[in-house]
Design a protein around this motif. Structure first.
Motif, PDB file in Angstrom:
ATOM      1  N   MET A  32       0.847  -1.197   0.000  1.00 51.71           N
ATOM      2  CA  MET A  32       0.000   0.000   0.000  1.00 51.71           C
ATOM      3  C   MET A  32       0.885   1.251   0.000  1.00 51.71           C
ATOM      4  O   MET A  32       1.854   1.315   0.757  1.00 51.71           O
ATOM      5  CB  MET A  32      -0.884   0.014   1.243  1.00 51.71           C
ATOM      6  CG  MET A  32      -1.912  -1.103   1.314  1.00 51.71           C
ATOM      7  SD  MET A  32      -3.180  -0.975   0.041  1.00 51.71           S
ATOM      8  CE  MET A  32      -4.145   0.402   0.647  1.00 51.71           C
ATOM      9  N   THR A  33       0.517   2.191  -0.827  1.00 51.35           N
ATOM     10  CA  THR A  33       1.217   3.469  -0.865  1.00 51.35           C
ATOM     11  C   THR A  33       0.264   4.557  -0.403  1.00 51.35           C
ATOM     12  O   THR A  33      -0.954   4.408  -0.516  1.00 51.35           O
ATOM     13  CB  THR A  33       1.681   3.810  -2.284  1.00 51.35           C
ATOM     14  OG1 THR A  33       0.527   3.868  -3.146  1.00 51.35           O
ATOM     15  CG2 THR A  33       2.657   2.775  -2.816  1.00 51.35           C
ATOM     16  N   TYR A  34       0.799   5.646   0.107  1.00 55.32           N
ATOM     17  CA  TYR A  34      -0.038   6.796   0.431  1.00 55.32           C
ATOM     18  C   TYR A  34       0.827   8.043   0.495  1.00 55.32           C
ATOM     19  O   TYR A  34       2.067   7.959   0.478  1.00 55.32           O
ATOM     20  CB  TYR A  34      -0.854   6.589   1.707  1.00 55.32           C
ATOM     21  CG  TYR A  34      -0.114   6.188   2.961  1.00 55.32           C
ATOM     22  CD1 TYR A  34       0.335   4.896   3.157  1.00 55.32           C
ATOM     23  CD2 TYR A  34       0.105   7.115   3.988  1.00 55.32           C
ATOM     24  CE1 TYR A  34       0.979   4.510   4.327  1.00 55.32           C
ATOM     25  CE2 TYR A  34       0.748   6.740   5.162  1.00 55.32           C
ATOM     26  CZ  TYR A  34       1.186   5.439   5.319  1.00 55.32           C
ATOM     27  OH  TYR A  34       1.828   5.065   6.475  1.00 55.32           O
ATOM     28  N   GLY A  35       0.172   9.190   0.547  1.00 53.68           N
ATOM     29  CA  GLY A  35       0.934  10.429   0.571  1.00 53.68           C
ATOM     30  C   GLY A  35       0.029  11.635   0.647  1.00 53.68           C
ATOM     31  O   GLY A  35      -1.201  11.521   0.537  1.00 53.68           O
ATOM     32  N   ALA A  36       0.655  12.785   0.871  1.00 56.13           N
ATOM     33  CA  ALA A  36      -0.084  14.053   0.933  1.00 56.13           C
ATOM     34  C   ALA A  36       0.781  15.159   0.342  1.00 56.13           C
ATOM     35  O   ALA A  36       2.025  15.079   0.395  1.00 56.13           O
ATOM     36  CB  ALA A  36      -0.454  14.388   2.380  1.00 56.13           C
ATOM     37  N   LEU A  37       0.137  16.147  -0.225  1.00 58.64           N
ATOM     38  CA  LEU A  37       0.844  17.279  -0.839  1.00 58.64           C
ATOM     39  C   LEU A  37       0.003  18.527  -0.613  1.00 58.64           C
ATOM     40  O   LEU A  37      -1.215  18.498  -0.811  1.00 58.64           O
ATOM     41  CB  LEU A  37       1.043  16.988  -2.329  1.00 58.64           C
ATOM     42  CG  LEU A  37       1.824  17.986  -3.160  1.00 58.64           C
ATOM     43  CD1 LEU A  37       2.715  17.252  -4.167  1.00 58.64           C
ATOM     44  CD2 LEU A  37       0.894  18.920  -3.911  1.00 58.64           C
ATOM     45  N   LEU A  38       0.666  19.585  -0.169  1.00 55.92           N
ATOM     46  CA  LEU A  38      -0.053  20.810   0.203  1.00 55.92           C
ATOM     47  C   LEU A  38       0.227  21.923  -0.798  1.00 55.92           C
ATOM     48  O   LEU A  38       1.390  22.205  -1.117  1.00 55.92           O
ATOM     49  CB  LEU A  38       0.416  21.242   1.594  1.00 55.92           C
ATOM     50  CG  LEU A  38      -0.333  22.400   2.235  1.00 55.92           C
ATOM     51  CD1 LEU A  38      -1.749  21.988   2.629  1.00 55.92           C
ATOM     52  CD2 LEU A  38       0.419  22.882   3.471  1.00 55.92           C
ATOM     53  N   LEU A  39      -0.860  22.541  -1.283  1.00 55.81           N
ATOM     54  CA  LEU A  39      -0.741  23.665  -2.213  1.00 55.81           C
ATOM     55  C   LEU A  39      -1.280  24.922  -1.560  1.00 55.81           C
ATOM     56  O   LEU A  39      -2.206  24.856  -0.750  1.00 55.81           O
ATOM     57  CB  LEU A  39      -1.602  23.417  -3.474  1.00 55.81           C
ATOM     58  CG  LEU A  39      -1.316  22.197  -4.329  1.00 55.81           C
ATOM     59  CD1 LEU A  39      -2.394  22.080  -5.415  1.00 55.81           C
ATOM     60  CD2 LEU A  39       0.064  22.305  -4.976  1.00 55.81           C
ATOM     61  N   GLN A  40      -0.703  26.064  -1.928  1.00 52.07           N
ATOM     62  CA  GLN A  40      -1.349  27.331  -1.573  1.00 52.07           C
ATOM     63  C   GLN A  40      -1.551  28.160  -2.833  1.00 52.07           C
ATOM     64  O   GLN A  40      -0.589  28.447  -3.553  1.00 52.07           O
ATOM     65  CB  GLN A  40      -0.570  28.142  -0.540  1.00 52.07           C
ATOM     66  CG  GLN A  40      -1.373  29.385  -0.124  1.00 52.07           C
ATOM     67  CD  GLN A  40      -0.757  30.177   1.004  1.00 52.07           C
ATOM     68  OE1 GLN A  40       0.469  30.196   1.142  1.00 52.07           O
ATOM     69  NE2 GLN A  40      -1.577  30.840   1.798  1.00 52.07           N
ATOM     70  N   TYR A  41      -2.810  28.529  -3.078  1.00 51.07           N
ATOM     71  CA  TYR A  41      -3.122  29.311  -4.275  1.00 51.07           C
ATOM     72  C   TYR A  41      -2.949  30.799  -4.019  1.00 51.07           C
ATOM     73  O   TYR A  41      -2.790  31.248  -2.908  1.00 51.07           O
ATOM     74  CB  TYR A  41      -4.555  28.989  -4.758  1.00 51.07           C
ATOM     75  CG  TYR A  41      -4.529  27.817  -5.713  1.00 51.07           C
ATOM     76  CD1 TYR A  41      -4.489  26.507  -5.228  1.00 51.07           C
ATOM     77  CD2 TYR A  41      -4.457  28.015  -7.083  1.00 51.07           C
ATOM     78  CE1 TYR A  41      -4.417  25.422  -6.099  1.00 51.07           C
ATOM     79  CE2 TYR A  41      -4.388  26.938  -7.961  1.00 51.07           C
ATOM     80  CZ  TYR A  41      -4.364  25.648  -7.466  1.00 51.07           C
ATOM     81  OH  TYR A  41      -4.277  24.595  -8.340  1.00 51.07           O
TER      82      TYR A  41
END
Ligand code: COA
Length: 332
Positions: A323-332
């Motif tokens: 199982m893979t997982y992840g998170a990525l945060l953007l600011q517009y």
């Protein structure tokens, strides 16, 4: 966890594509022992789109990519790299990314597929962001594209009600280009759980044979309830920890772009974070689980509908086979 330094990286433009044939829960009631009520209550899915005969993953990837390039104002010749997250490539090789490079005429670009379950496109965005921030690349096209309908057993109610076809794309560049700036990301895997979602037949471990065909090994197999438990156990504390490392509280994230696998999973994470339902971008009711395309399609719909305002933070998060997982945060 990685916070981006150097040139930074940003999402300059987004795009998506879906095939033409809609399959409703009522259609599925006629194919397997299921009901609209069961599917809606257990997953939140009402319809999904299925590629017509002859439509390839590369076709959907190309349509989404052209829209993302247009929205970013970037020409194909200005791309340095094309990464395609996919678990349903037209062929194991050549890669979808290579065919896409040829079709777009991206004459200066390298091209590779990223196969890592539904998390593939998030992994690809993180790799693109790292490469752009370092100065190695300027413009990277990241795509998530799937025609999983060709790899599904349409007599298996455990899987056929869940998945749909589609593609999403983003063009990424240095932070100075504006758009959705990547603030940081975190990528994880627990390979001890590799048996939860599989497609075994026709490759090295189980070369194609009459036996593999008879055993249905050329179809997606999933231990759905074990996946459900794994995700509910691992993802909320992972996201909590990621945000803490980024120095943010959940309230500071305006839009949550989760992998569109199951509304109950999304709802569970929101509840755990103490956030209202409307913080989540949800389109799984219309498209089902489009695997690696899902978060890119959701991001595109959120941005192109005007939902995302300047200054808003968007948290993208996914999980999948591995199982893979992840998170990525953007600011517009
Ligand atoms: N229609 C009707 N009944 C169904 C069904 C369907 N389409 N699919 C399964 N069932 C039945 C099961 O056979 C089982 O029956 P039983 O109790 O008689 O054995 C019952 O429903 C409950 O099954 P279970 O698997 O425990 O249900 P669940 O609440 O875990 O929901 C999923 C099933 C697949 C919706 C849920 O586990 C899930 O979303 N898992 C995560 C899957 C995922 O995200 N995969 C993609 C990862 S990228």
């Amino acid at each position: 966890m990685s916070k981006l330094g150097g040139f930074g990286a940003t999402v300059m433009g987004t795009g998506m594509a879906i095939p033409g044939r809609v399959v409703t829960n009522q259609d599925l009631e006629r194919m397997v022992d299921t009901s609209d009520q069961w599917i809606v209550e257990r997953t939140g899915i009402r319809t999904r789109y299925v590629a017509e005969e002859g439509v390839l993953t590369t076709d959907l990837a190309e349509a989404a990519s052209r829209e993302a390039l247009r929205n970013a104002g970037v020409a194909p010749e200005d791309l340095d790299l094309i990464l395609v997250g996919t678990n349903s490539p037209d062929t194991l090789f050549p890669a979808v990314a290579a065919k896409l490079q040829g079709r777009l005429g991206a004459v200066r670009a390298g091209a590779a597929d990223v196969q890592s379950g539904c998390t593939g496109s998030l992994y690809a965005m993180a790799m693109a962001a790292g490469g752009i921030a370092s100065g190695a690349f300027r413009h990277v096209l990241v795509v998530g594209a799937e025609v999983l309908s060709r790899m599904i057993d349409w007599t298996d109610r455990n899987t056929c009600v869940l998945f749909g076809d589609g593609a999403g794309a983003v063009v990424m560049g240095p932070a100075s280009c504006g758009g959705g700036r990547v603030e940081g990301f975190s990528l994880r895997a627990d390979g001890t759980k590799h048996d939860l979602i599989t497609f075994m037949g026709g490759l090295v471990e189980h070369p194609a044979s009459e036996e593999t065909l008879a055993a249905g090994m050329h179809h997606v197999k999933m231990k759905g309830n074990d996946v459900f438990k794994f995700v509910n156990r691992e993802i909320p504390p992972f996201i909590d920890g990621f945000l803490e490392e980024m120095g943010l509280s959940p309230e500071e994230v305006a839009h949550w772009v989760f992998h569109q696998a199951n509304w109950r999973i999304i709802d569970g994470v929101l509840k755990r974070m103490g956030l209202p339902e409307d913080r989540a971008v949800v389109n799984l009711d219309r498209y089902g689980n489009t695997s690696s395309a899902s978060i890119l399609m959701a991001l595109h719909e959120a941005v192109s509908s005007g939902r995302v305002s300047k200054g808003d933070r968007v948290l993208m998060s996914s999980f999948g086979a591995g199982m893979t997982y992840g998170a990525l945060l953007l600011q517009y």
